[in-house]
Design a protein around this motif. Structure first.
Motif, PDB file in Angstrom:
ATOM      1  N   THR A   4       2.224   9.709  -5.445  1.00  0.00           N
ATOM      2  CA  THR A   4       2.786  11.002  -5.053  1.00  0.00           C
ATOM      3  C   THR A   4       3.889  11.433  -6.014  1.00  0.00           C
ATOM      4  N   ASP A   5       4.741  10.476  -6.395  1.00  0.00           N
ATOM      5  CA  ASP A   5       5.815  10.778  -7.341  1.00  0.00           C
ATOM      6  C   ASP A   5       5.249  11.236  -8.683  1.00  0.00           C
ATOM      7  N   GLU A   6       4.150  10.607  -9.100  1.00  0.00           N
ATOM      8  CA  GLU A   6       3.562  10.945 -10.400  1.00  0.00           C
ATOM      9  C   GLU A   6       2.922  12.333 -10.404  1.00  0.00           C
ATOM     10  N   LEU A   7       2.595  12.849  -9.209  1.00  0.00           N
ATOM     11  CA  LEU A   7       2.054  14.211  -9.134  1.00  0.00           C
ATOM     12  C   LEU A   7       3.128  15.260  -9.422  1.00  0.00           C
ATOM     13  N   VAL A  40      -4.094   8.530   4.555  1.00  0.00           N
ATOM     14  CA  VAL A  40      -3.036   9.143   5.358  1.00  0.00           C
ATOM     15  C   VAL A  40      -1.721   9.184   4.587  1.00  0.00           C
ATOM     16  N   ASN A  41      -1.397   8.088   3.904  1.00  0.00           N
ATOM     17  CA  ASN A  41      -0.135   8.025   3.166  1.00  0.00           C
ATOM     18  C   ASN A  41      -0.136   8.914   1.929  1.00  0.00           C
ATOM     19  N   LEU A  42      -1.310   9.154   1.348  1.00  0.00           N
ATOM     20  CA  LEU A  42      -1.375  10.071   0.212  1.00  0.00           C
ATOM     21  C   LEU A  42      -1.221  11.517   0.658  1.00  0.00           C
ATOM     22  N   LEU A  43      -1.953  11.886   1.697  1.00  0.00           N
ATOM     23  CA  LEU A  43      -1.950  13.286   2.142  1.00  0.00           C
ATOM     24  C   LEU A  43      -0.684  13.663   2.901  1.00  0.00           C
ATOM     25  N   MET A  44      -0.123  12.692   3.632  1.00  0.00           N
ATOM     26  CA  MET A  44       1.038  12.974   4.470  1.00  0.00           C
ATOM     27  C   MET A  44       2.120  11.922   4.240  1.00  0.00           C
ATOM     28  N   PRO A  45       2.777  11.946   3.078  1.00  0.00           N
ATOM     29  CA  PRO A  45       3.845  10.972   2.799  1.00  0.00           C
ATOM     30  C   PRO A  45       4.885  10.962   3.919  1.00  0.00           C
ATOM     31  N   MET A  97       0.817  -1.204   0.000  1.00  0.00           N
ATOM     32  CA  MET A  97       0.000   0.000   0.000  1.00  0.00           C
ATOM     33  C   MET A  97       0.857   1.264   0.000  1.00  0.00           C
ATOM     34  N   VAL A  98       1.880   1.289   0.856  1.00  0.00           N
ATOM     35  CA  VAL A  98       2.749   2.460   0.924  1.00  0.00           C
ATOM     36  C   VAL A  98       3.437   2.691  -0.408  1.00  0.00           C
ATOM     37  N   ARG A  99       3.852   1.603  -1.065  1.00  0.00           N
ATOM     38  CA  ARG A  99       4.513   1.741  -2.365  1.00  0.00           C
ATOM     39  C   ARG A  99       3.571   2.341  -3.405  1.00  0.00           C
ATOM     40  N   VAL A 100       2.303   1.914  -3.386  1.00  0.00           N
ATOM     41  CA  VAL A 100       1.316   2.462  -4.322  1.00  0.00           C
ATOM     42  C   VAL A 100       1.138   3.954  -4.076  1.00  0.00           C
ATOM     43  N   CYS A 101       1.024   4.338  -2.797  1.00  0.00           N
ATOM     44  CA  CYS A 101       0.854   5.757  -2.452  1.00  0.00           C
ATOM     45  C   CYS A 101       2.070   6.575  -2.854  1.00  0.00           C
TER      46      CYS A 101
END
Length: 256
Positions: A9-12, A113-118, A1-5
């Motif tokens: 984030t990197d793609e943004l 949480v992982n998307l908003l606060m890496p 899950m963390v890797r997906v998030c």
């Protein structure tokens, strides 16, 4: 899950927070459409719908910007699990068996949480601040997240040695007050000074002031341990969260 998030984030291609604004960039990234509408059930913050191959995220237009932000990312968690499960089980089986389960809700919260606060960016920002309620509010503004979500992130990543309480003042028969603790979280590296369960008589002044005046309040708390012949000095900072948290006070405890 963390890797997906982290991949999302990197793609943004954003180097600093906030990683999602009112444009809901994460939803745009994966092709989900966000619809804001008035929801009669105030307990319902949002839902994920499918229309053919399109994913729709419906959120409550009356929620705060921070709550909307979290809800969109939460529903994206459902979406990612749905896509993964569909490839293994088929859509009909997934919708019948997995949607709305407690485990799925927990995982979707973690996804948000992982998307908003890496982790890396959040730890860097939080470490640069002194532990305090004002710092939590600053982090919430920076990452466009609720102060509760930020506080939990700080504790669960063990960035600050602190204790979080969700509490309220409770009037006694004699006219005095105690503090009723509804929930508690503490950093893994921190040992609690005393039992923080049920009803306690410390921190009453700060909790009552925050509850009655709806403003940030703080006071010192002293814990005496006669058996060990020792004393611990703490600060308790209280913030009234109003209707969003059922009139509960969010309290941050820091050892001095």
């Amino acid at each position: 899950m963390v890797r997906v998030c982290d991949k999302m984030t990197d793609e943004l291609s954003k180097k600093k927070p906030p990683f999602q604004s009112e444009r809901y960039e994460y939803a745009e990234l994966v092709g989900a459409r966000v619809i804001e509408k008035k929801v009669l059930d105030r307990k319902l913050n949002g839902t994920l719908l499918t229309c053919g191959d399109e994913y729709l995220i419906v959120i409550n237009e009356e929620d705060s910007p921070e709550r909307k932000n979290f809800t969109v990312c939460h529903e994206l968690g459902h979406m990612q699990m749905l896509i993964k499960a569909e490839s293994l089980l088929g859509r009909e089986q997934v919708l019948n068996r997995l949607h709305g389960s407690l485990e799925e809700e927990r995982l979707s919260d973690m996804f948000a949480v992982n998307l908003l606060m890496p982790r890396k960016e959040f730890k860097k920002a939080a470490t640069a601040l002194d532990p305090s309620m004002k710092s939590l509010l600053k982090l919430a503004s920076t990452f466009r997240a609720s102060v509760e979500a930020v506080a939990r992130r700080v504790v669960r990543m063990d960035i600050w040695p602190c204790v979080l309480l969700w509490c309220s003042p409770e009037k006694q028969f004699d006219g005095g007050y105690v503090v009723k603790i509804s929930n508690i979280e503490n950093s893994a590296s921190l040992k609690l000074p005393v039992s923080c369960r049920g009803f306690v008589r410390w921190g009453v002044d700060a909790v009552c002031e925050a509850y009655n005046n709806k403003k940030l309040s703080c006071s010192p708390v002293i814990f005496r341990h006669p058996g060990r012949n020792s004393v611990e000095h703490w600060n308790i900072e209280c913030l009234n969260r109003g209707d969003e948290q059922g009139n509960l006070i969010l309290a941050l405890m820091i050892r001095r």
